[in-house]
Design a protein around this motif. Structure first.
Motif, PDB file in Angstrom:
ATOM      1  N   SER A   8       0.824  -1.206   0.000  1.00  0.00           N
ATOM      2  CA  SER A   8       0.000   0.000   0.000  1.00  0.00           C
ATOM      3  C   SER A   8       0.858   1.256   0.000  1.00  0.00           C
ATOM      4  O   SER A   8       0.642   2.183   0.781  1.00  0.00           O
ATOM      5  CB  SER A   8      -0.941  -0.001   1.216  1.00  0.00           C
ATOM      6  OG  SER A   8      -1.744  -1.155   1.236  1.00  0.00           O
ATOM      7  N   LEU A   9       1.815   1.285  -0.887  1.00  0.00           N
ATOM      8  CA  LEU A   9       2.761   2.397  -0.919  1.00  0.00           C
ATOM      9  C   LEU A   9       2.092   3.686  -1.358  1.00  0.00           C
ATOM     10  O   LEU A   9       1.167   3.688  -2.187  1.00  0.00           O
ATOM     11  CB  LEU A   9       3.931   2.054  -1.833  1.00  0.00           C
ATOM     12  CG  LEU A   9       4.935   1.071  -1.207  1.00  0.00           C
ATOM     13  CD1 LEU A   9       5.824   0.460  -2.270  1.00  0.00           C
ATOM     14  CD2 LEU A   9       5.760   1.766  -0.147  1.00  0.00           C
ATOM     15  N   LYS A  10       2.592   4.787  -0.782  1.00  0.00           N
ATOM     16  CA  LYS A  10       2.044   6.116  -1.048  1.00  0.00           C
ATOM     17  C   LYS A  10       3.171   7.009  -1.561  1.00  0.00           C
ATOM     18  O   LYS A  10       4.341   6.751  -1.278  1.00  0.00           O
ATOM     19  CB  LYS A  10       1.482   6.709   0.250  1.00  0.00           C
ATOM     20  CG  LYS A  10       0.528   5.811   1.000  1.00  0.00           C
ATOM     21  CD  LYS A  10       0.187   6.402   2.362  1.00  0.00           C
ATOM     22  CE  LYS A  10      -0.678   5.467   3.172  1.00  0.00           C
ATOM     23  NZ  LYS A  10      -0.983   6.015   4.523  1.00  0.00           N
ATOM     24  N   PRO A  11       2.816   8.083  -2.237  1.00  0.00           N
ATOM     25  CA  PRO A  11       3.870   9.013  -2.692  1.00  0.00           C
ATOM     26  C   PRO A  11       4.747   9.517  -1.546  1.00  0.00           C
ATOM     27  O   PRO A  11       5.940   9.753  -1.755  1.00  0.00           O
ATOM     28  CB  PRO A  11       3.066  10.131  -3.342  1.00  0.00           C
ATOM     29  CG  PRO A  11       1.835   9.448  -3.868  1.00  0.00           C
ATOM     30  CD  PRO A  11       1.500   8.410  -2.836  1.00  0.00           C
ATOM     31  N   VAL A  12       4.185   9.645  -0.343  1.00  0.00           N
ATOM     32  CA  VAL A  12       4.987  10.127   0.790  1.00  0.00           C
ATOM     33  C   VAL A  12       6.017   9.109   1.233  1.00  0.00           C
ATOM     34  O   VAL A  12       6.890   9.423   2.049  1.00  0.00           O
ATOM     35  CB  VAL A  12       4.096  10.509   1.990  1.00  0.00           C
ATOM     36  CG1 VAL A  12       3.209  11.685   1.639  1.00  0.00           C
ATOM     37  CG2 VAL A  12       3.286   9.318   2.472  1.00  0.00           C
ATOM     38  N   ASP A  13       5.937   7.891   0.735  1.00  0.00           N
ATOM     39  CA  ASP A  13       6.943   6.875   1.048  1.00  0.00           C
ATOM     40  C   ASP A  13       8.197   7.030   0.184  1.00  0.00           C
ATOM     41  O   ASP A  13       9.175   6.299   0.387  1.00  0.00           O
ATOM     42  CB  ASP A  13       6.365   5.477   0.854  1.00  0.00           C
ATOM     43  CG  ASP A  13       5.251   5.156   1.839  1.00  0.00           C
ATOM     44  OD1 ASP A  13       4.222   4.581   1.408  1.00  0.00           O
ATOM     45  OD2 ASP A  13       5.404   5.466   3.040  1.00  0.00           O
TER      46      ASP A  13
END
Length: 119
Positions: free
Chosen positions: A84-89
């Motif tokens: 569930s990766l996000k741009p903030v990662d």
């Protein structure tokens, strides 16, 4: 001087998954807690997860439930499964080793691997 070598970084779309690996020498792996930090542009380095020799784990709230740390003592390898990766990662991810999870920030460091989360 301990040698920690990360692999597995790259570009992934939001909501995707990525697995990072860290290989260490047997001397380090058998006696040291291992962990992951990351550093995004313009931000301080951030603790993500740690795993003790006996398998006890600790996670930052920002990744709890999405990231899973594990270690294979037979292969001297640690992994970080990221879901569930996000741009903030998006950041450079670093492997670390130290005598205890609490001191991972003051131990040995790998060279880092870039993770980019973007469409």
């Amino acid at each position: 001087q301990a040698q920690l070598v990360e692999s597995g970084g790259g570009l992934v779309q939001p909501g995707g998954s990525l697995t990072l690996s860290c290989a260490a020498s047997e001397r380090i792996f058998s006696d040291y807690a291992m962990g992951w930090y990351r550093q995004a542009p313009g931000k301080q380095r951030e603790f993500l997860a740690g795993i003790a020799v006996g398998g006890r784990t600790d996670y930052a709230d920002s990744v709890k439930g999405r990231f899973t740390i594990s270690r294979d003592n037979a292969k001297n390898t640690m992994t970080l499964q990221m879901n569930s990766l996000k741009p903030v990662d998006t950041a450079v991810y670093y492997c670390t080793a130290a005598r205890a999870i609490a001191t991972l920030g003051q131990g040995y460091w790998g060279q880092g691997t870039q993770v980019t989360v973007s469409d």
